[in-house]
Design an enzyme around this catalytic site. Structure first.
Site, short mmCIF file in Angstrom:
data_model
loop_
_atom_site.label_atom_id
_atom_site.label_comp_id
_atom_site.label_asym_id
_atom_site.label_seq_id
_atom_site.Cartn_x
_atom_site.Cartn_y
_atom_site.Cartn_z
N HIS A 1 92.70 72.42 27.71
CA HIS A 1 92.32 72.89 29.06
C HIS A 1 92.99 74.22 29.36
CE1 HIS A 1 91.80 72.66 33.50
NE2 HIS A 1 90.76 71.93 33.18
N PHE A 2 92.69 75.25 28.90
CA PHE A 2 91.66 75.63 27.93
C PHE A 2 92.36 76.38 26.80
CE2 PHE A 2 89.71 75.50 32.14
CZ PHE A 2 88.67 74.63 31.93
#
Length: 155
Positions: free
Chosen positions: A54-55
């Site tokens: 994420h991410f």
């Protein structure tokens, strides 16, 4: 917030909350005034496990984990008022009102977590909560929580 000097370092937090790595999201309590409010902090490190997904190209702390950090902060305020046995107590989120995310939280940020007591009625606790980074609001919400007694094995 005027404060009563209550030292809640990580060792004391671990005696009050059942959470452990990787979901314990409060590192220290900076200010605590029972029946009023609490100010805590979470150091956001690139080593947090959620950043892998994420991410990968631009790590961002998930909003739901910011809300969880605020709920844990509110739990610490509640437990400053309400004696409990952590082995036989679950502190549960039962609602979130008007959640807003206003700033991205990234590795290296220091998340300041504030929760202000609003009311307690029939086992339901309500708080106004706000997370900030460098004095800028990252997230805010109304939190609704309850305490449930268990039989010691989480049931």
């Amino acid at each position: 917030m005027s404060t009563e000097k209550i030292n809640l370092d990580i060792h004391r937090i671990l005696t009050l909350l059942p959470h452990r790595y990787p979901i314990l999201l409060v590192d220290r309590v900076l200010e605590l005034e029972p029946h009023k409010g609490i100010k805590a902090l979470k150091n956001v490190s690139i080593n947090e496990p959620y950043f892998m997904g994420h991410f990968p190209s631009r790590p961002v702390m998930p909003g739901v984990l910011i809300l969880e950090a605020l709920a844990q902060t509110a739990a610490l305020l509640t437990f400053s008022e309400e004696p409990h046995d952590p082995a036989n107590t679950l502190y549960l989120f039962v609602g979130i009102d008007n959640a807003r995310f206003r700033r991205v939280v990234e590795p290296g940020d220091q998340l300041i977590l504030n929760a202000t007591f609003e009311r307690h009625k029939r086992g339901i606790w309500k708080f106004k909560a706000r997370a900030e980074v460098d004095g800028v609001v990252a997230a805010e919400a109304g939190l609704i929580c309850t305490i449930r007694q268990t039989d010691g094995d989480g049931q």
